[in-house]
Design a protein around this motif. Structure first.
Motif, PDB file in Angstrom:
ATOM      1  N   TYR B  94      -2.322  17.715  13.273  1.00  0.00           N
ATOM      2  CA  TYR B  94      -0.963  17.401  13.742  1.00  0.00           C
ATOM      3  C   TYR B  94      -1.128  16.565  15.000  1.00  0.00           C
ATOM      4  CZ  TYR B  94       0.216  21.535  10.902  1.00  0.00           C
ATOM      5  OH  TYR B  94       0.339  22.445   9.893  1.00  0.00           O
ATOM      6  N   TYR B  95      -0.803  15.287  14.903  1.00  0.00           N
ATOM      7  CA  TYR B  95      -0.926  14.415  16.077  1.00  0.00           C
ATOM      8  C   TYR B  95       0.410  14.328  16.822  1.00  0.00           C
ATOM      9  CZ  TYR B  95      -5.376  12.616  14.177  1.00  0.00           C
ATOM     10  OH  TYR B  95      -6.651  12.474  13.697  1.00  0.00           O
ATOM     11  N   SER B  96       1.313  15.291  16.523  1.00  0.00           N
ATOM     12  CA  SER B  96       2.686  15.213  17.036  1.00  0.00           C
ATOM     13  C   SER B  96       2.892  16.170  18.202  1.00  0.00           C
ATOM     14  CB  SER B  96       3.629  15.573  15.895  1.00  0.00           C
ATOM     15  OG  SER B  96       3.193  16.786  15.306  1.00  0.00           O
ATOM     16  N   GLU B  97       4.088  16.084  18.829  1.00  0.00           N
ATOM     17  CA  GLU B  97       4.490  17.060  19.834  1.00  0.00           C
ATOM     18  C   GLU B  97       4.583  18.420  19.140  1.00  0.00           C
ATOM     19  OE1 GLU B  97       4.923  16.580  22.969  1.00  0.00           O
ATOM     20  OE2 GLU B  97       5.095  14.401  23.169  1.00  0.00           O
ATOM     21  N   HIS B  99       1.593  19.205  20.185  1.00  0.00           N
ATOM     22  CA  HIS B  99       0.128  19.371  20.135  1.00  0.00           C
ATOM     23  C   HIS B  99      -0.647  18.253  20.828  1.00  0.00           C
ATOM     24  CE1 HIS B  99       1.197  22.501  17.372  1.00  0.00           C
ATOM     25  NE2 HIS B  99       1.777  21.638  16.567  1.00  0.00           N
ATOM     26  N   CYS B 100      -0.010  17.053  20.915  1.00  0.00           N
ATOM     27  CA  CYS B 100      -0.739  15.880  21.424  1.00  0.00           C
ATOM     28  C   CYS B 100      -0.578  15.794  22.944  1.00  0.00           C
ATOM     29  CB  CYS B 100      -0.241  14.616  20.736  1.00  0.00           C
ATOM     30  SG  CYS B 100       1.538  14.384  20.913  1.00  0.00           S
ATOM     31  N   MET B 103      -1.497  12.413  24.734  1.00  0.00           N
ATOM     32  CA  MET B 103      -1.340  11.145  24.000  1.00  0.00           C
ATOM     33  C   MET B 103      -0.894  10.028  24.935  1.00  0.00           C
ATOM     34  SD  MET B 103      -1.857   9.827  21.031  1.00  0.00           S
ATOM     35  CE  MET B 103      -1.662  10.798  19.534  1.00  0.00           C
ATOM     36  N   ALA B 114       0.797   5.236  19.968  1.00  0.00           N
ATOM     37  CA  ALA B 114       0.343   6.466  19.315  1.00  0.00           C
ATOM     38  C   ALA B 114      -0.046   6.257  17.845  1.00  0.00           C
ATOM     39  CB  ALA B 114       1.391   7.563  19.466  1.00  0.00           C
ATOM     40  N   PRO B 115       0.786   5.558  17.044  1.00  0.00           N
ATOM     41  CA  PRO B 115       0.393   5.386  15.631  1.00  0.00           C
ATOM     42  C   PRO B 115      -0.925   4.619  15.479  1.00  0.00           C
ATOM     43  CG  PRO B 115       2.695   4.758  15.959  1.00  0.00           C
ATOM     44  CD  PRO B 115       2.115   4.983  17.327  1.00  0.00           C
ATOM     45  N   ILE B 118      -3.779   7.079  16.225  1.00  0.00           N
ATOM     46  CA  ILE B 118      -3.973   7.966  15.063  1.00  0.00           C
ATOM     47  C   ILE B 118      -4.697   7.222  13.950  1.00  0.00           C
ATOM     48  CG2 ILE B 118      -2.749   9.320  13.297  1.00  0.00           C
ATOM     49  CD1 ILE B 118      -0.479   9.619  15.504  1.00  0.00           C
ATOM     50  N   GLY B 186      -4.191  16.016  19.474  1.00  0.00           N
ATOM     51  CA  GLY B 186      -3.615  16.723  18.334  1.00  0.00           C
ATOM     52  C   GLY B 186      -4.230  18.089  18.164  1.00  0.00           C
ATOM     53  N   ALA B 213      -3.964  12.682   9.111  1.00  0.00           N
ATOM     54  CA  ALA B 213      -2.742  13.088   9.827  1.00  0.00           C
ATOM     55  C   ALA B 213      -1.823  13.859   8.903  1.00  0.00           C
ATOM     56  CB  ALA B 213      -2.039  11.851  10.370  1.00  0.00           C
TER      57      ALA B 213
END
Lengths: 302, 214
Positions: B94-97, B99-100, B103, B114-115, B118, B186, B213
Motif C-alpha cells: 500500500y503506497y497510500s495514506e 502508510h506512505c 512520500m 508519487a506515482p 511507485i 508504503g 502496488a
C-alpha cells in the motif's frame, strides 16, 4: 504433585531481566546473540544451586529489585556485589541460600561490579524464543514476554529437591575493581587506522558513558585525526567488536549488539575478557592493550 | 577472497568490496557450503553484502586450521554461484495514506511525483543481500537510480511493522515496530516476521523480491 515457588516483583530496579547463554546461530537472520553479559557469573550461580549451566538466571543491573518469595527454594547470587538482603539482613553471595515463604529479597548499595546474577534451583516457567529465554533487545516485538518485568510481575519456578549447600571457594570468587584492563586483538579494519590514531587509542584510559547498555558501551573519548573517507559496506559485527563511528567515538559492542554494521572495526576484545568488561559500570576506568591471537588463546587457560 | 581473524573465535572472509549480485551469490554459496559440511567447530555464520563472518570454538580449533577447513570447501563450480531464481517473492504494497509516511520527503529529494516513485519502485526485481539491524529485517538492492534517497536526518522513534522504506541505493522492510531512519513510502500486509512460527522468517538471503502496488 509438582511444587512451584513464585517470585513477586514489588520493585523492578533499574534493569532486571531473564538471561541464559543466548541464541547462537540466528545471526544470518539479524537476531542478536544476547545472553548473560557476564557468562561465567551466570553459570557459576547455576552451579551453586545445582542447575545446568544454560538454565535461566536473573541479570540484575546496578539497582536491584525487591522481590517477595512465596514457597521454598534454593537461590544463589554471584557477579556484582549490590548488597543483597533477605528480610533486611545481609545475604551471603557465592553460596546456596535456602529461602522460605514470605522472604523478601532486596538490594542496597553498589559495592562493586555492575551486574549481579540470581540463580534459582529448578525449572523456570519462562517462554523461550529460538531456544533461549534471554530477554530480546527488540522489546516492542513481544518475543520474550516473561523475561522483562514490571511492578507486579510474577516469575514461577518449578522447584526440585534441595541439594547440599555449595560454596564457591574464596580464591575463585571474582574481584571487580573500578579499574579494568581489557585485552584486544586487531580488528578487520585495523590497517585503515594510522599509527598515530592507534597510538592515541591505546595510550589512555576510558570511561563508559551513562548511555551505555547491553547493546554497546560508548567510550568517553574521540579518536584524534579520524576522517574516514567512507563507511565500509555493511558487514558482520560480534560482541566484543570495537567500532569507531564517523565522529571518532569508540563503541564496544556487547551481548545484544546488532549482527551487522557499517563502521570501521578497529579491534575485538578477547573472549576471556568479556565477562570482566560486563562488570564495568559508568564512571569506572578501562585500559586497553593489544595482544596477538596466540596470547588470546593462552588466556583461556585458567 | 581474503581471510582475517575477527576476534579470537571468529574469522571474516572479505570478497571484492562491492554491492553486486554475483559477489553476494558467492557469499551465500560459501555460507551454504559451510552449513552443509560437517565442520563441528563452526558456531555461527553471518553473511553480508560482500563478506562472511564464521564463528568457531577456540577451545577446539585455531584461526589457521579453521581457515584451511573453509578454504577446502570453497565452491569452484560457477553454477554454484547462480542466484536463486526459483525464489521470486511478489510482495503487495500500500503506497497510500496513511502508510506512505515520508512520500513527500522522497518527492522533494527525487523531484518525482508519487506515482512515478511507485512506478520506479515496482519496476525492478530486488535481491535480499542480507538480513540485519532487527530480526528479519531485509536489505534489498538495488534501487533504480531515479529514487536513490538519503536517510532521515532524525530517525523516527516508531516505524510500524511491515513498513517499506528507502535508504541510499537500498530498499527494505521493517519486520516489527522499531525506531528507524529509512524513508517510509508504503506498507505491506505480508507478515515477514512471525515469532510464533517454527521458522519466523519469511525471507532468506538470496531471495528475489518484486513489489506491486495495491
Amino acid at each position: 504433585m509438582t511444587k512451584t515457588t513464585t517470585f513477586h516483583f514489588k520493585k523492578i530496579g533499574l534493569l532486571t531481566q531473564v538471561q541464559d547463554m543466548g541464541r547462537i546461530g540466528y545471526q544470518a537472520f539479524g537476531v542478536p546473540v544476547g545472553g548473560a553479559m557476564d557468562k561465567a557469573s551466570a553459570q557459576t550461580a547455576n552451579w551453586i544451586v545445582g542447575n545446568p549451566p544454560n538454565n535461566p538466571v536473573l541479570e540484575i543491573t546496578l539497582l536491584g529489585p525487591q522481590i517477595e518469595i512465596k514457597g521454598n527454594g534454593q537461590i544463589a547470587i554471584t557477579g556484582a556485589d549490590l548488597s543483597p538482603q533477605i528480610d533486611g539482613k545481609s545475604m551471603p553471595m557465592f553460596e546456596t541460600v535456602q529461602v522460605s515463604s514470605t522472604s523478601v529479597l532486596s538490594f542496597g548499595k553498589i559495592k562493586n561490579g555492575c551486574r549481579a546474577y540470581l540463580a534459582i534451583r529448578g525449572d523456570w516457567i519462562v517462554k523461550k524464543w529460538l531456544g533461549s529465554c534471554s530477554a530480546s533487545s527488540n522489546n516492542s516485538a513481544g518475543l520474550t514476554p516473561d523475561s522483562n518485568f514490571q511492578k507486579g510481575s510474577i516469575l514461577t519456578v518449578k522447584t526440585k529437591l534441595p541439594i547440599p549447600k555449595r560454596t564457591l571457594p574464596a580464591e575463585v570468587c571474582p574481584v571487580h575493581s573500578d579499574l579494568c584492563k581489557v585485552r584486544m586483538v586487531e580488528g578487520p579494519e585495523f590497517e585503515k587506522f594510522s599509527a598515530r590514531m592507534v597510538g592515541f587509542f591505546f595510550s589512555r584510559s576510558y570511561k563508559v558513558t551513562p548511555d551505555s547498555n547491553r547493546m554497546g558501551y560508548r567510550l568517553n573519548a574521540e579518536v584524534v585525526d579520524f576522517k574516514p573517507d567512507r563507511e565500509i559496506i555493511s558487514s558482520a559485527t560480534i560482541p566484543g567488536t570495537i567500532q569507531i563511528t564517523n565522529a571518532g567515538q569508540p563503541i564496544i559492542l556487547m551481548a545484544d549488539a546488532q549482527t551487522t554494521g557499517g563502521y570501521l572495526r578497529l579491534a575485538n576484545v578477547i573472549s576471556a575478557d568479556m565477562d570482566k568488561l560486563a562488570q564495568v559500570k559508568p564512571g569506572d576506568e578501562i585500559w586497553f592493550s593489544l595482544v596477538s591471537l596466540e596470547e588470546a588463546g593462552l588466556a583461556f587457560s585458567p | 577472497m581474503t581471510f582475517h581473524p575477527f576476534g579470537d573465535s571468529a574469522l571474516l572472509i572479505n570478497f571484492e568490496q562491492k554491492i553486486d549480485e554475483v559477489i553476494n551469490a558467492r557469499v551465500i554459496a560459501l555460507a551454504e557450503a559451510i552449513e552443509a559440511a560437517p565442520i563441528l567447530e563452526a558456531t555461527f555464520i553471518t553473511p553480508a553484502y560482500c563478506s562472511l563472518a564464521v564463528g568457531y570454538d577456540p577451545l577446539k580449533i585455531g584461526f589457521e586450521d579453521f581457515s584451511k577447513k573453509i578454504k577446502s570447501l570453497t565452491p569452484t563450480d560457477p553454477s554454484h554461484f547462480a542466484t536463486k531464481k526459483d525464489r521470486v517473492l511478489e510482495i503487495p504494497v500500500y503506497y497510500s495514506e496513511p502508510h506512505c509516511l515520508d512520500m513527500s520527503e522522497v518527492m522533494q529529494q527525487t523531484g518525482l511525483l508519487a506515482p512515478e516513485i511507485i512506478e520506479w519502485h515496482t519496476s525492478v526485481e530486488y535481491r535480499v543481500y542480507m538480513m540485519g539491524f532487527l530480526p528479519g529485517f531485509v536489505y534489498l538492492g538495488s534501487l533504480p537510480k531515479q529514487i536513490y534517497c538519503s536517510r532521515k536526518t532524525t530517525p523516527r522513534l516508531k516505524v510500524p511493522a511491515q513498513s517499506v522504506g528507502l535508504a541510499g541505493q537500498q530498499t527494505g522492510i521493517y519486520p516489527s515496530e522499531a525506531p528507524g531512519g529509512w524513508q517510509i513510502i508504503g506498507r505491506t500486509p505480508q507478515k515477514i516476521f512471525d515469532s510464533g512460527k517454527q521458522n519466523p522468517f519469511y525471507f532468506m538471503t538470496g531471495d528475489i523480491v518484486k513489489f506491486y502496488a495495491v
